[in-house]
Design an enzyme around this catalytic site. Structure first.
Site, mmCIF file in Angstrom:
data_model
loop_
_atom_site.group_PDB
_atom_site.id
_atom_site.type_symbol
_atom_site.label_atom_id
_atom_site.label_comp_id
_atom_site.label_asym_id
_atom_site.label_seq_id
_atom_site.Cartn_x
_atom_site.Cartn_y
_atom_site.Cartn_z
ATOM 1 N N GLU A 189 2.012 1.786 -12.292
ATOM 2 C CA GLU A 189 3.061 2.074 -11.318
ATOM 3 C C GLU A 189 4.411 1.506 -11.769
ATOM 4 O OE1 GLU A 189 4.003 1.305 -6.570
ATOM 5 O OE2 GLU A 189 2.770 -0.127 -7.683
ATOM 6 N N GLN B 267 2.740 6.756 -2.821
ATOM 7 C CA GLN B 267 3.001 5.760 -1.782
ATOM 8 C C GLN B 267 4.395 5.998 -1.207
ATOM 9 O OE1 GLN B 267 2.176 2.155 -4.078
ATOM 10 N NE2 GLN B 267 0.282 1.844 -2.931
ATOM 11 N N ASP C 252 5.243 5.714 -6.379
ATOM 12 C CA ASP C 252 5.716 5.151 -5.122
ATOM 13 C C ASP C 252 7.142 5.652 -4.907
ATOM 14 O OD1 ASP C 252 6.879 3.444 -3.152
ATOM 15 O OD2 ASP C 252 5.336 1.950 -3.531
ATOM 16 N N GLU D 121 2.653 2.106 2.229
ATOM 17 C CA GLU D 121 2.877 0.739 1.765
ATOM 18 C C GLU D 121 4.246 0.266 2.265
ATOM 19 O OE1 GLU D 121 1.869 -1.737 -2.265
ATOM 20 O OE2 GLU D 121 3.364 -0.154 -2.440
#
Length: 263
Positions: free
Chosen positions: A142, A205, A177, A241
């Site tokens: 990530e 995310q 993300d 998240e």
């Protein structure tokens, strides 16, 4: 329609950790993710999942000395034995929890030799992906923004996709993300349209930008982004998240509104 997983490390913190599974299920979540499971016995966590009809969709491999500020060790030369031990432990938990994805954090790097960090990272990821493939698990990497995590090895989506391509393991994928991506490079619609069809994105995310609260708070047009994700046929999970501004349940209006529009 996108499928949402509650992140139990950030959401439902008004409850003790083991009580967060029930709270997430009561709010209609069908899946959960969190940072680390290792403070709990895997069978206890499995029981919580089963009792509340939940699926475990993601957690992180051991990150080194988290309490001392480490944020992963996969790109740190000299820590290879610890990386391999941690991957073994993560795969044991993944087997018990039925979790198909494990995020391996790269770590914080200083002004040393970047090529050596990169070589270490690639070698560790190749080793981890090979072991995980035998267990039917995907390894995820990530990119993380440097404002929240200064010095993190991986920042940009293109860097992550290059790493995945160089390692060449079909079960090594990118964890996209949208919160981190917006802060670092923006252009989220183009990023989604470019990267999701490649099959290299294993998990999404979300959080609001800039304050990491509910995804409909701040500068993102989250309805538009969900529509793009839906149009692209992404069949994975979207991890929530984010840090609720007040009570977790009270802040879920964004999800109810979106589902109501797409029922």
């Amino acid at each position: 329609m996108p499928r949402f997983a509650a992140n139990l490390s950030m959401m439902y913190t008004e409850h003790d950790f083991l009580d967060r599974f029930a709270a997430a299920s009561a709010d209609g979540f069908e899946a959960v993710e969190y940072l680390f499971p290792y403070a709990y016995d895997a069978t206890e966590l499995r029981r919580k999942l089963d009792d509340h009809g939940l699926r475990q969709v993601l957690f992180n491999a051991p990150p080194g000395a988290w309490e001392s500020g480490e944020r992963g060790i996969a790109a740190l030369p000299g820590r290879e034995a610890e990386v391999r031990s941690g991957i073994g432990r993560a795969l044991e938990y993944a087997a018990e929890l039925g979790c198909p994805r494990v995020h391996v954090m790269a770590g914080l790097v200083g002004p040393g030799d970047p090529a050596k960090h990169r070589d270490t990272y690639l070698a560790n990821l190749a080793w981890a992906a090979e072991r995980a493939a035998a267990a039917g698990v995907d390894i995820l990497i990530e990119p993380i923004n440097g404002r929240d995590m200064p010095g993190y090895f991986l920042h940009r989506q293109s860097e992550a996709h290059t790493v995945v391509g160089e390692v060449g393991a079909p079960n090594l994928k990118v964890q996209l993300d949208l919160y981190h991506c917006q802060i670092v490079e923006g252009d989220l619609t183009t990023t989604l349209r470019r990267d999701l069809p490649t099959g290299r994105v294993g998990h999404l995310q979300i959080a609001g930008v800039p304050d990491r609260h509910e995804p409909d708070r701040g500068e993102l047009n989250i309805r538009h982004l969900f529509g793009v994700i839906d149009d692209l046929g992404f069949d994975g999970w979207i991890g929530c998240e984010y840090i609720p501004r007040a009570g977790t349940s009270e802040g879920l209006g964004w999800r109810h509104d979106y589902r109501g529009d797409n029922a």
